[in-house]
Design a protein around this motif. Structure first.
Motif, PDB file in Angstrom:
ATOM      1  N   UNK A 154       0.869  -1.176   0.000  1.00  0.00           N
ATOM      2  CA  UNK A 154       0.000   0.000   0.000  1.00  0.00           C
ATOM      3  C   UNK A 154       0.907   1.227   0.000  1.00  0.00           C
ATOM      4  N   UNK A 155       0.667   2.109  -0.923  1.00  0.00           N
ATOM      5  CA  UNK A 155       1.493   3.302  -1.025  1.00  0.00           C
ATOM      6  C   UNK A 155       0.651   4.543  -0.785  1.00  0.00           C
ATOM      7  N   UNK A 156       1.242   5.603  -0.265  1.00  0.00           N
ATOM      8  CA  UNK A 156       2.627   5.696   0.168  1.00  0.00           C
ATOM      9  C   UNK A 156       2.868   4.856   1.424  1.00  0.00           C
ATOM     10  N   UNK A 157       4.091   4.413   1.592  1.00  0.00           N
ATOM     11  CA  UNK A 157       4.437   3.576   2.735  1.00  0.00           C
ATOM     12  C   UNK A 157       4.283   4.373   4.028  1.00  0.00           C
ATOM     13  N   UNK A 158       3.739   3.720   5.075  1.00  0.00           N
ATOM     14  CA  UNK A 158       3.641   4.386   6.373  1.00  0.00           C
ATOM     15  C   UNK A 158       5.003   4.429   7.045  1.00  0.00           C
ATOM     16  N   UNK A 159       5.725   3.313   6.985  1.00  0.00           N
ATOM     17  CA  UNK A 159       7.090   3.241   7.503  1.00  0.00           C
ATOM     18  C   UNK A 159       8.033   3.288   6.313  1.00  0.00           C
ATOM     19  N   UNK A 160       9.065   4.115   6.393  1.00  0.00           N
ATOM     20  CA  UNK A 160       9.991   4.264   5.272  1.00  0.00           C
ATOM     21  C   UNK A 160      11.295   3.534   5.582  1.00  0.00           C
ATOM     22  N   UNK A 161      11.497   2.372   4.958  1.00  0.00           N
ATOM     23  CA  UNK A 161      12.777   1.675   5.156  1.00  0.00           C
ATOM     24  C   UNK A 161      13.935   2.530   4.639  1.00  0.00           C
ATOM     25  N   UNK A 162      15.104   2.355   5.240  1.00  0.00           N
ATOM     26  CA  UNK A 162      16.261   3.167   4.848  1.00  0.00           C
ATOM     27  C   UNK A 162      16.617   2.963   3.379  1.00  0.00           C
ATOM     28  N   UNK A 163      16.367   1.775   2.847  1.00  0.00           N
ATOM     29  CA  UNK A 163      16.675   1.542   1.426  1.00  0.00           C
ATOM     30  C   UNK A 163      15.816   2.435   0.534  1.00  0.00           C
ATOM     31  N   UNK A 164      14.569   2.592   0.885  1.00  0.00           N
ATOM     32  CA  UNK A 164      13.667   3.440   0.092  1.00  0.00           C
ATOM     33  C   UNK A 164      14.105   4.893   0.196  1.00  0.00           C
ATOM     34  N   UNK A 165      14.544   5.308   1.377  1.00  0.00           N
ATOM     35  CA  UNK A 165      15.037   6.678   1.545  1.00  0.00           C
ATOM     36  C   UNK A 165      16.259   6.899   0.642  1.00  0.00           C
ATOM     37  N   UNK A 166      17.143   5.908   0.611  1.00  0.00           N
ATOM     38  CA  UNK A 166      18.334   6.006  -0.236  1.00  0.00           C
ATOM     39  C   UNK A 166      17.959   6.078  -1.706  1.00  0.00           C
ATOM     40  N   UNK A 167      17.010   5.230  -2.133  1.00  0.00           N
ATOM     41  CA  UNK A 167      16.577   5.248  -3.537  1.00  0.00           C
ATOM     42  C   UNK A 167      15.965   6.595  -3.889  1.00  0.00           C
ATOM     43  N   UNK A 168      15.224   7.173  -2.958  1.00  0.00           N
ATOM     44  CA  UNK A 168      14.600   8.482  -3.208  1.00  0.00           C
ATOM     45  C   UNK A 168      15.672   9.546  -3.426  1.00  0.00           C
ATOM     46  N   UNK A 169      16.698   9.537  -2.590  1.00  0.00           N
ATOM     47  CA  UNK A 169      17.794  10.499  -2.741  1.00  0.00           C
ATOM     48  C   UNK A 169      18.494  10.293  -4.083  1.00  0.00           C
ATOM     49  N   UNK A 170      18.790   9.041  -4.421  1.00  0.00           N
ATOM     50  CA  UNK A 170      19.497   8.755  -5.671  1.00  0.00           C
ATOM     51  C   UNK A 170      18.694   9.186  -6.901  1.00  0.00           C
ATOM     52  N   UNK A 171      17.388   8.914  -6.879  1.00  0.00           N
ATOM     53  CA  UNK A 171      16.539   9.290  -8.007  1.00  0.00           C
ATOM     54  C   UNK A 171      16.434  10.816  -8.104  1.00  0.00           C
ATOM     55  N   UNK A 172      16.245  11.474  -6.964  1.00  0.00           N
ATOM     56  CA  UNK A 172      16.145  12.938  -6.961  1.00  0.00           C
ATOM     57  C   UNK A 172      17.460  13.572  -7.399  1.00  0.00           C
ATOM     58  N   UNK A 173      18.565  13.025  -6.962  1.00  0.00           N
ATOM     59  CA  UNK A 173      19.897  13.526  -7.333  1.00  0.00           C
ATOM     60  C   UNK A 173      20.055  13.495  -8.850  1.00  0.00           C
ATOM     61  N   UNK A 174      19.673  12.377  -9.441  1.00  0.00           N
ATOM     62  CA  UNK A 174      19.749  12.216 -10.898  1.00  0.00           C
ATOM     63  C   UNK A 174      18.821  13.210 -11.601  1.00  0.00           C
ATOM     64  N   UNK A 175      17.610  13.356 -11.085  1.00  0.00           N
ATOM     65  CA  UNK A 175      16.654  14.276 -11.714  1.00  0.00           C
ATOM     66  C   UNK A 175      17.108  15.727 -11.633  1.00  0.00           C
ATOM     67  N   UNK A 176      17.711  16.088 -10.504  1.00  0.00           N
ATOM     68  CA  UNK A 176      18.173  17.466 -10.355  1.00  0.00           C
ATOM     69  C   UNK A 176      19.281  17.804 -11.345  1.00  0.00           C
ATOM     70  N   UNK A 177      20.127  16.850 -11.622  1.00  0.00           N
ATOM     71  CA  UNK A 177      21.255  17.096 -12.529  1.00  0.00           C
ATOM     72  C   UNK A 177      20.807  17.259 -13.973  1.00  0.00           C
ATOM     73  N   UNK A 178      19.590  16.823 -14.281  1.00  0.00           N
ATOM     74  CA  UNK A 178      19.004  16.925 -15.612  1.00  0.00           C
ATOM     75  C   UNK A 178      19.935  16.336 -16.656  1.00  0.00           C
ATOM     76  N   UNK A 179      20.225  17.059 -17.691  1.00  0.00           N
ATOM     77  CA  UNK A 179      21.054  16.539 -18.786  1.00  0.00           C
ATOM     78  C   UNK A 179      22.549  16.576 -18.483  1.00  0.00           C
ATOM     79  N   UNK A 180      22.916  17.136 -17.342  1.00  0.00           N
ATOM     80  CA  UNK A 180      24.334  17.255 -16.983  1.00  0.00           C
ATOM     81  C   UNK A 180      24.767  16.175 -15.996  1.00  0.00           C
ATOM     82  N   UNK A 181      23.970  15.121 -15.855  1.00  0.00           N
ATOM     83  CA  UNK A 181      24.264  14.103 -14.847  1.00  0.00           C
ATOM     84  C   UNK A 181      25.530  13.327 -15.189  1.00  0.00           C
ATOM     85  N   UNK A 182      26.513  13.348 -14.287  1.00  0.00           N
ATOM     86  CA  UNK A 182      27.700  12.523 -14.509  1.00  0.00           C
ATOM     87  C   UNK A 182      27.335  11.037 -14.441  1.00  0.00           C
TER      88      UNK A 182
END
Length: 162
Positions: free
Chosen positions: A57-85
């Motif tokens: 069931x989403x959104x998750x009530x409890x956020x596992x640390x792995x999901x938090x990490x994936x969120x950061x990684x995905x957001x990091x990539x999105x923020x870099x847009x076309x300049x992502x290393x």
């Protein structure tokens, strides 16, 4: 709701890089554009929910640390847009690969006590022709309780040889 906060993102990525990534249109900025970062974190969380919704069931009530990490990684990539290393793309692709593993049931999410998070409740559960609920571990009902599958029982016209 996002699976990572602005503060969590900044602590992982670093303040200077977060300032730069959230202000690509304003290189002279000296503070994090929190509104932009919050929107990107919410977008990343929505992408995560797209994978998790098949199992949980989403959104998750409890956020596992792995999901938090994936969120950061995905957001990091999105923020870099076309300049992502390449590093950004690698972390993004790894996060998506793990989310696909969760989607397929290869990987499970755990609660704080180490038990798997409960699966989402089906609104249209899968049932057999007798109305018995089927889940990932169900087997076909066999009259007599034995797994004696005969041609008549299966109503098979032809048996193929491999």
């Amino acid at each position: 709701m996002s699976y990572a906060t602005v503060e969590e993102f900044t602590s992982v990525i670093g303040n200077q890089e977060t300032v730069e990534l959230t202000n690509l249109d304003n290189p002279s900025a000296t503070t994090v554009n929190s509104d932009r970062l919050q929107q990107v974190l919410e977008d990343a969380s929505g992408e995560i929910d797209g994978y998790l919704a098949t199992r949980y069931a989403t959104p998750l009530e409890f956020i596992p640390s792995t999901i938090r990490t994936y969120c950061v990684d995905i957001a990091w990539y999105r923020l870099a847009q076309n300049n992502a290393p390449e590093q950004f793309a690698t972390r993004y692709n790894n996060a998506i690969a793990r989310l696909k593993d969760i989607e397929k049931g290869i990987m499970v999410l755990l609660d704080p006590t180490g038990f798997p998070l409960p699966k989402r409740l089906e609104t249209n559960p899968l049932v057999d022709d007798r109305g018995n609920l089927l889940d990932d571990w169900s087997v076909a009902y066999v009259p007599g309780g034995e797994a004696n599958l005969t041609r008549e029982l299966l109503n098979v016209q032809d048996i193929y040889r491999y």
